[in-house]
Design a protein around this motif. Structure first.
Motif, PDB file in Angstrom:
ATOM      1  N   MET A 108     -10.602  11.105  42.774  1.00  0.00           N
ATOM      2  CA  MET A 108     -11.041  12.404  42.310  1.00  0.00           C
ATOM      3  C   MET A 108     -10.370  13.455  43.675  1.00  0.00           C
ATOM      4  O   MET A 108      -9.943  12.954  44.787  1.00  0.00           O
ATOM      5  N   THR A 109      -9.781  14.682  43.067  1.00  0.00           N
ATOM      6  CA  THR A 109      -8.965  15.442  44.256  1.00  0.00           C
ATOM      7  C   THR A 109     -10.094  16.502  44.776  1.00  0.00           C
ATOM      8  O   THR A 109     -10.727  16.826  44.802  1.00  0.00           O
ATOM      9  N   LYS A 110      -9.148  16.498  46.254  1.00  0.00           N
ATOM     10  CA  LYS A 110     -10.259  17.536  47.344  1.00  0.00           C
ATOM     11  C   LYS A 110     -10.845  18.674  46.634  1.00  0.00           C
ATOM     12  O   LYS A 110     -11.919  19.076  46.605  1.00  0.00           O
ATOM     13  N   GLN A 111      -9.896  19.547  45.401  1.00  0.00           N
ATOM     14  CA  GLN A 111     -10.979  20.304  44.406  1.00  0.00           C
ATOM     15  C   GLN A 111     -12.189  20.033  44.184  1.00  0.00           C
ATOM     16  O   GLN A 111     -12.948  20.601  43.725  1.00  0.00           O
ATOM     17  N   GLU A 112     -12.408  18.866  44.097  1.00  0.00           N
ATOM     18  CA  GLU A 112     -13.195  18.406  42.974  1.00  0.00           C
ATOM     19  C   GLU A 112     -14.401  17.807  43.900  1.00  0.00           C
ATOM     20  O   GLU A 112     -15.280  17.538  43.390  1.00  0.00           O
ATOM     21  N   MET A 113     -14.174  17.613  45.010  1.00  0.00           N
ATOM     22  CA  MET A 113     -15.371  16.950  46.338  1.00  0.00           C
ATOM     23  C   MET A 113     -16.124  18.067  46.157  1.00  0.00           C
ATOM     24  O   MET A 113     -16.243  19.106  46.397  1.00  0.00           O
ATOM     25  N   THR A 114     -17.714  17.612  46.173  1.00  0.00           N
ATOM     26  CA  THR A 114     -18.908  18.215  46.212  1.00  0.00           C
ATOM     27  C   THR A 114     -19.513  17.477  47.370  1.00  0.00           C
ATOM     28  O   THR A 114     -18.642  15.940  48.335  1.00  0.00           O
ATOM     29  N   PRO A 115     -20.150  18.450  47.697  1.00  0.00           N
ATOM     30  CA  PRO A 115     -20.688  18.198  49.694  1.00  0.00           C
ATOM     31  C   PRO A 115     -20.931  16.582  50.122  1.00  0.00           C
ATOM     32  O   PRO A 115     -20.323  15.814  50.474  1.00  0.00           O
ATOM     33  N   LEU A 116     -21.348  15.693  48.460  1.00  0.00           N
ATOM     34  CA  LEU A 116     -22.171  14.548  48.723  1.00  0.00           C
ATOM     35  C   LEU A 116     -20.930  13.397  48.379  1.00  0.00           C
ATOM     36  O   LEU A 116     -20.850  12.782  49.316  1.00  0.00           O
ATOM     37  N   HIS A 117     -19.434  13.998  47.881  1.00  0.00           N
ATOM     38  CA  HIS A 117     -18.489  12.642  47.934  1.00  0.00           C
ATOM     39  C   HIS A 117     -18.266  12.856  49.205  1.00  0.00           C
ATOM     40  O   HIS A 117     -17.480  11.941  49.320  1.00  0.00           O
ATOM     41  N   THR A 118     -17.774  14.234  49.885  1.00  0.00           N
ATOM     42  CA  THR A 118     -17.384  14.032  51.291  1.00  0.00           C
ATOM     43  C   THR A 118     -17.624  13.509  51.954  1.00  0.00           C
ATOM     44  O   THR A 118     -16.864  12.617  53.178  1.00  0.00           O
ATOM     45  N   TYR A 119     -19.339  13.598  51.609  1.00  0.00           N
ATOM     46  CA  TYR A 119     -19.565  11.901  53.016  1.00  0.00           C
ATOM     47  C   TYR A 119     -20.043  10.917  51.858  1.00  0.00           C
ATOM     48  O   TYR A 119     -20.786   9.784  53.342  1.00  0.00           O
ATOM     49  N   GLY A 120     -19.119  10.486  51.584  1.00  0.00           N
ATOM     50  CA  GLY A 120     -19.658   8.843  50.950  1.00  0.00           C
ATOM     51  C   GLY A 120     -20.203   8.643  49.861  1.00  0.00           C
ATOM     52  O   GLY A 120     -19.678   7.699  49.610  1.00  0.00           O
ATOM     53  N   TRP A 121     -20.488  10.091  49.063  1.00  0.00           N
ATOM     54  CA  TRP A 121     -21.117   9.075  47.845  1.00  0.00           C
ATOM     55  C   TRP A 121     -19.902   8.883  46.312  1.00  0.00           C
ATOM     56  O   TRP A 121     -18.957   9.419  46.333  1.00  0.00           O
ATOM     57  N   ASN A 122     -20.989   7.549  46.220  1.00  0.00           N
ATOM     58  CA  ASN A 122     -20.145   7.091  44.906  1.00  0.00           C
ATOM     59  C   ASN A 122     -20.740   6.392  44.066  1.00  0.00           C
ATOM     60  O   ASN A 122     -21.610   6.168  44.421  1.00  0.00           O
ATOM     61  N   GLU A 123     -20.102   5.402  43.117  1.00  0.00           N
ATOM     62  CA  GLU A 123     -20.599   4.832  41.916  1.00  0.00           C
ATOM     63  C   GLU A 123     -22.016   3.981  42.751  1.00  0.00           C
ATOM     64  O   GLU A 123     -22.269   4.170  42.038  1.00  0.00           O
ATOM     65  N   HIS A 124     -21.081   3.165  43.922  1.00  0.00           N
ATOM     66  CA  HIS A 124     -22.612   2.009  44.356  1.00  0.00           C
ATOM     67  C   HIS A 124     -24.056   3.208  44.756  1.00  0.00           C
ATOM     68  O   HIS A 124     -24.528   2.973  44.249  1.00  0.00           O
ATOM     69  N   TRP A 125     -23.787   4.365  44.801  1.00  0.00           N
ATOM     70  CA  TRP A 125     -24.507   4.672  45.634  1.00  0.00           C
ATOM     71  C   TRP A 125     -25.241   5.299  43.939  1.00  0.00           C
ATOM     72  O   TRP A 125     -27.079   5.577  43.988  1.00  0.00           O
ATOM     73  N   SER A 126     -24.823   5.991  43.580  1.00  0.00           N
ATOM     74  CA  SER A 126     -25.163   6.744  42.383  1.00  0.00           C
ATOM     75  C   SER A 126     -26.429   5.997  41.534  1.00  0.00           C
ATOM     76  O   SER A 126     -27.234   5.892  41.047  1.00  0.00           O
ATOM     77  N   LEU A 127     -25.465   4.509  41.305  1.00  0.00           N
ATOM     78  CA  LEU A 127     -25.935   3.197  40.742  1.00  0.00           C
ATOM     79  C   LEU A 127     -27.731   2.800  41.650  1.00  0.00           C
ATOM     80  O   LEU A 127     -28.894   2.841  40.588  1.00  0.00           O
ATOM     81  N   MET A 128     -27.784   2.489  42.734  1.00  0.00           N
ATOM     82  CA  MET A 128     -29.200   2.801  43.803  1.00  0.00           C
ATOM     83  C   MET A 128     -29.712   3.297  43.339  1.00  0.00           C
ATOM     84  O   MET A 128     -31.401   3.168  43.627  1.00  0.00           O
ATOM     85  N   ALA A 129     -29.710   4.850  42.880  1.00  0.00           N
ATOM     86  CA  ALA A 129     -30.499   6.289  43.148  1.00  0.00           C
ATOM     87  C   ALA A 129     -30.828   5.651  41.529  1.00  0.00           C
ATOM     88  O   ALA A 129     -32.341   6.054  41.103  1.00  0.00           O
ATOM     89  N   GLU A 130     -30.186   5.435  40.817  1.00  0.00           N
ATOM     90  CA  GLU A 130     -30.903   4.998  39.444  1.00  0.00           C
ATOM     91  C   GLU A 130     -32.177   3.748  39.226  1.00  0.00           C
ATOM     92  O   GLU A 130     -32.741   4.076  38.209  1.00  0.00           O
ATOM     93  N   GLN A 131     -31.931   2.594  40.004  1.00  0.00           N
ATOM     94  CA  GLN A 131     -32.639   1.641  39.995  1.00  0.00           C
ATOM     95  C   GLN A 131     -33.985   2.350  40.617  1.00  0.00           C
ATOM     96  O   GLN A 131     -34.621   1.271  40.834  1.00  0.00           O
ATOM     97  N   MET A 132     -34.213   3.146  41.353  1.00  0.00           N
ATOM     98  CA  MET A 132     -35.426   3.749  42.183  1.00  0.00           C
ATOM     99  C   MET A 132     -36.082   3.719  40.763  1.00  0.00           C
ATOM    100  O   MET A 132     -35.860   4.473  39.648  1.00  0.00           O
ATOM    101  N   PRO A 133     -37.579   4.021  41.291  1.00  0.00           N
ATOM    102  CA  PRO A 133     -38.641   4.272  40.173  1.00  0.00           C
ATOM    103  C   PRO A 133     -38.294   5.240  39.552  1.00  0.00           C
ATOM    104  O   PRO A 133     -38.250   6.735  39.708  1.00  0.00           O
TER     105      PRO A 133
END
Length: 371
Positions: free
Chosen positions: A1-26
Motif C-alpha cells: 500500500m502506497t502512502k497515497q493509499e494509506m487511510t488513517p487506520l492503516h497509518t496507525y497499524g490496521w492490517n488483515e489481522h485486525w480486520s479478521l478480528m473485527a469480522e469475528q465479533m458478534p
C-alpha cells in the motif's frame, strides 16, 4: 500500500489481522466501526478512526461488565466504537483481543493489573549511561517485556556521557540473553541506523524506562521533530522528572508507530511467571542439572546452581535478584488468590441475601473459593 493509499487506520497499524478480528465479533457489533486508542487521560480516550481523530469514553455497560482495570482500553488497543452523530466524539463498546500487553502491578493495597500499552511489536528498554545505570533494573524490565508477548530491545542512551560504553554493553549482554543491545546518543546522532529494522511502517514500538533515561529525547530524535517536551536531570543521582505524564501514540516519518510512556521509579511486576522463566533462562537451565529435582540450591549435594556460583559462571548479584523476584511473584500470587477468595465470599453472601441463588450455585462458589 502506497502512502497515497494509506487511510488513517492503516497509518496507525490496521492490517488483515485486525480486520479478521473485527469480522469475528458478534453480529450485533457489525454496525460499530474500528478505532485505535492513541492516548488515555484517566477515563477519557483519544482515538483514531477511518474519519480521523476523535475523543471517546466507554459505555456504561462496558464499565459495569469490566472485571478489572486491565479490561479497560489502553493506549495501543483496537476497539469498536459508535461515533456520535454530528460530533467528533464516540463511545467504546468492544475491545478487540490483544496481541500483546505490557503490564505492571498497580500501586495500592489491593492487587490489580495495569496495562501500560497494548499491541506492541517491540519494546525499547532504555537505560542511560550515567549514574542511573542499573543492570538489576534491566532484568526487571526484561521480565515484564517477555511476559507481554512483545520483543525486547535494550538501548543504552546518552553514550556521549560515557568513556567506555563497551563495558556496559558486556554487562547487559550477560543478563539479557539473546536480546539486542545498542548504544545510542541523540546529542552525537549516534546509533540511529541500528534501529531502522524495528522502525518499520505499521509496526508499533514502545519506549520504557525510568525518568531521565532519555525516552522523550529518543522519540524526538527518531522523529526529527519535537514531539515530546524534555527536561533536565538532577546532578546528584542522574534521575529525571516525569516529563511524560500520560501514554500516547506517535507516528514517525517512516511510518512506525511509537508509544512514549511516563517514567517509572520502580516497575511493580504482575503475574509474570513466563517472563520470569525467560529472563532467567540460564538459571532455570542450571536448576535442571541439579542432582535432585526439588533442589532448593542451599546445601544440597550435586547442586549445579551452587557450583556455578562458586566457580563464578553465575553472578551472585544476578542470582540474588532471581531469588528476590521469585519471592515477589509468589507473594503477588498469594495476594491475588486471597483477593479472589474474598470476592467469591462476598458474591456468595450477596447472592444468598438476594434469594436469587440456587443451592448448587452457592456450593460451586464455595468450591471455587477452596481451589
Amino acid at each position: 500500500m502506497t502512502k497515497q493509499e494509506m487511510t488513517p487506520l492503516h497509518t496507525y497499524g490496521w492490517n488483515e489481522h485486525w480486520s479478521l478480528m473485527a469480522e469475528q465479533m458478534p453480529k450485533q457489533d457489525k454496525e460499530l466501526v474500528p478505532a485505535r486508542v492513541t492516548a488515555q487521560f484517566s477515563k477519557q480516550y483519544r482515538i483514531i478512526t477511518q474519519e480521523g481523530e476523535q475523543t471517546a469514553v466507554v459505555t456504561g455497560k462496558y464499565e459495569y461488565e469490566a472485571g478489572s482495570k486491565s479490561d479497560f482500553p489502553a493506549v495501543g488497543d483496537w476497539v469498536l466504537v459508535e461515533p456520535l452523530q454530528g460530533e467528533s466524539r464516540a463511545v467504546i463498546h468492544k475491545l478487540l483481543p490483544r496481541k500483546s500487553a505490557v503490564t505492571r502491578r498497580e500501586a495500592g493495597s489491593v492487587p490489580d493489573e495495569q496495562v501500560i500499552a497494548a499491541n506492541i511489536d517491540t519494546v525499547f528498554i532504555i537505560n542511560a549511561l550515567n549514574k542511573d545505570f542499573n543492570v538489576r533494573r534491566i532484568e526487571r524490565y526484561l521480565i515484564a517485556v517477555w511476559e507481554s508477548g512483545a520483543a525486547p530491545v535494550i538501548l543504552l542512551t546518552k553514550a556521549d556521557l560515557c568513556e567506555s560504553p563497551e563495558t556496559y554493553v558486556s554487562l547487559v549482554e550477560e543478563v539479557a540473553l539473546g536480546v539486542p543491545v545498542f548504544v545510542v546518543s541523540s546529542l552525537k546522532d549516534q546509533g540511529k541506523e541500528q534501529l531502522q529494522d524495528y522502525l518499520v511502517q505499521g509496526k508499533t514500538v514502545a519506549i520504557t524506562g525510568t525518568s531521565g533515561a532519555g525516552k522523550s529525547t529518543l522519540l524526538n530524535w527518531l522523529s526529527g521533530q519535537e514531539m515530546q517536551r524534555v527536561q533536565g536531570i538532577r546532578e546528584e543521582d542522574a534521575r529525571g522528572r516525569h516529563t511524560t505524564t500520560h501514554r500516547e501514540l506517535f507516528v514517525l516519518p517512516g511510518g512506525a508507530i511509537m508509544v512514549d510512556t511516563p517514567g517509572m521509579r520502580e516497575l511493580q511486576l504482575w503475574d509474570s511467571e513466563e517472563g520470569f522463566e525467560t529472563a532467567f533462562a540460564d538459571i532455570s537451565t542450571l536448576s535442571q542439572q541439579c542432582r535432585f529435582h526439588d533442589c532448593r540450591h542451599e546445601t544440597e549435594a550435586g547442586c549445579a546452581v551452587r557450583e556455578a556460583l562458586q566457580d563464578g559462571t553465575l553472578d551472585a548479584k544476578r542470582y540474588a535478584n532471581y531469588k528476590k523476584t521469585e519471592r515477589e511473584l509468589a507473594h503477588i500470587a498469594r495476594k491475588e488468590k486471597a483477593s479472589t477468595r474474598r470476592q467469591n465470599k462476598s458474591s456468595g453472601k450477596s447472592l444468598r441475601k438476594s434469594g436469587r441463588v440456587h443451592q448448587g450455585a452457592y456450593q460451586q462458589l464455595l468450591y471455587d473459593e477452596e481451589l
